[in-house]
Design a protein around this motif. Structure first.
Motif, PDB file in Angstrom:
ATOM      1  N   ALA A  39       0.830  -1.205   0.000  1.00  0.00           N
ATOM      2  CA  ALA A  39       0.000   0.000   0.000  1.00  0.00           C
ATOM      3  C   ALA A  39       0.865   1.256   0.000  1.00  0.00           C
ATOM      4  CB  ALA A  39      -0.935  -0.007   1.209  1.00  0.00           C
ATOM      5  N   HIS A  40       1.874   1.277   0.833  1.00  0.00           N
ATOM      6  CA  HIS A  40       2.751   2.451   0.924  1.00  0.00           C
ATOM      7  C   HIS A  40       3.518   2.668  -0.385  1.00  0.00           C
ATOM      8  CE1 HIS A  40       5.397   5.436   2.634  1.00  0.00           C
ATOM      9  NE2 HIS A  40       6.426   4.760   2.169  1.00  0.00           N
ATOM     10  N   LYS A  44      -1.404   3.328  -2.311  1.00  0.00           N
ATOM     11  CA  LYS A  44      -2.780   2.833  -2.135  1.00  0.00           C
ATOM     12  C   LYS A  44      -3.263   3.251  -0.749  1.00  0.00           C
ATOM     13  CE  LYS A  44      -5.741  -0.978  -3.063  1.00  0.00           C
ATOM     14  NZ  LYS A  44      -6.785  -0.036  -3.398  1.00  0.00           N
ATOM     15  N   THR A  45      -4.249   4.139  -0.722  1.00  0.00           N
ATOM     16  CA  THR A  45      -4.687   4.705   0.557  1.00  0.00           C
ATOM     17  C   THR A  45      -6.043   4.195   1.039  1.00  0.00           C
ATOM     18  OG1 THR A  45      -5.688   6.583  -0.591  1.00  0.00           O
ATOM     19  CG2 THR A  45      -3.406   6.832   0.156  1.00  0.00           C
ATOM     20  N   GLY A  59     -12.789  -1.722   2.138  1.00  0.00           N
ATOM     21  CA  GLY A  59     -11.369  -1.444   2.063  1.00  0.00           C
ATOM     22  C   GLY A  59     -10.572  -2.655   1.623  1.00  0.00           C
ATOM     23  N   TRP A  60     -11.166  -3.815   1.688  1.00  0.00           N
ATOM     24  CA  TRP A  60     -10.462  -5.040   1.279  1.00  0.00           C
ATOM     25  C   TRP A  60     -11.137  -5.718   0.103  1.00  0.00           C
ATOM     26  CZ3 TRP A  60      -5.771  -5.118   2.727  1.00  0.00           C
ATOM     27  CH2 TRP A  60      -5.409  -4.499   3.931  1.00  0.00           C
ATOM     28  N   ALA A  61     -12.373  -5.423  -0.168  1.00  0.00           N
ATOM     29  CA  ALA A  61     -13.073  -6.020  -1.307  1.00  0.00           C
ATOM     30  C   ALA A  61     -14.097  -5.029  -1.841  1.00  0.00           C
ATOM     31  CB  ALA A  61     -13.753  -7.312  -0.888  1.00  0.00           C
ATOM     32  N   ASN A  96      -4.927   2.943 -11.411  1.00  0.00           N
ATOM     33  CA  ASN A  96      -3.895   3.938 -11.712  1.00  0.00           C
ATOM     34  C   ASN A  96      -2.837   4.037 -10.617  1.00  0.00           C
ATOM     35  OD1 ASN A  96      -5.053   4.666 -14.194  1.00  0.00           O
ATOM     36  ND2 ASN A  96      -6.448   6.087 -13.169  1.00  0.00           N
ATOM     37  N   LEU A  97      -2.394   2.905 -10.126  1.00  0.00           N
ATOM     38  CA  LEU A  97      -1.353   2.875  -9.110  1.00  0.00           C
ATOM     39  C   LEU A  97       0.003   2.931  -9.799  1.00  0.00           C
ATOM     40  CD1 LEU A  97      -2.865   0.038  -6.904  1.00  0.00           C
ATOM     41  CD2 LEU A  97      -2.922   2.487  -6.441  1.00  0.00           C
ATOM     42  N   SER A  98       0.941   3.595  -9.175  1.00  0.00           N
ATOM     43  CA  SER A  98       2.276   3.646  -9.758  1.00  0.00           C
ATOM     44  C   SER A  98       3.299   3.295  -8.688  1.00  0.00           C
ATOM     45  CB  SER A  98       2.560   5.039 -10.320  1.00  0.00           C
ATOM     46  OG  SER A  98       2.511   5.997  -9.278  1.00  0.00           O
TER      47      SER A  98
END
Length: 114
Positions: A39-40, A44-45, A59-61, A96-98
């Motif tokens: 997450a860090h 991912k927040t 938050g998990w699904a 859109n995570l990088s």
């Protein structure tokens, strides 16, 4: 007169046992740490670390099929007589995570990362 108190005691005891059985299921700290690191690293927040990652709680699904969005951490909780869980799948679709994924060695049971 003795039957109602005995019945009440039985219901309370079975309720406590059921609660204890669910509370006793545990994701190892190494795997929670690995999820926190993922997450860090990816920014991912929205993972809810106040809830058990294996709970499928908010938050998990989550899923939004119209956007193709999917967020899902799946666990197998059949280890050690159903008291230990392990992360087996992480799906982070269309978010859109990088960033670079950290070492996944803390998730030894992980079979799918999407």
């Amino acid at each position: 007169m003795i039957l109602p108190p005995l019945l009440l005691a039985t219901l309370i005891a079975s309720s406590c046992f059921t609660t204890f059985a669910f509370a006793a299921t545990l994701l190892p700290n190494d795997e929670v740490d690995a999820l926190e690191e993922i997450a860090h690293t990816l920014g991912k927040t929205d993972w809810n670390f106040t809830a058990d990652p294996c709970s499928q709680q908010w938050g998990w699904a989550t899923q939004n099929s119209s956007r193709g969005f999917e967020n899902n951490v799946t666990c197998d909780c059949s280890f050690s007589n159903n008291t230990v869980c392990h992360v087996v799948s992480i799906v982070l679709k269309s978010q859109n995570l990088s960033g670079v994924l950290p070492e996944l060695g803390k998730l030894p049971y992980l079979k799918e990362m999407y």
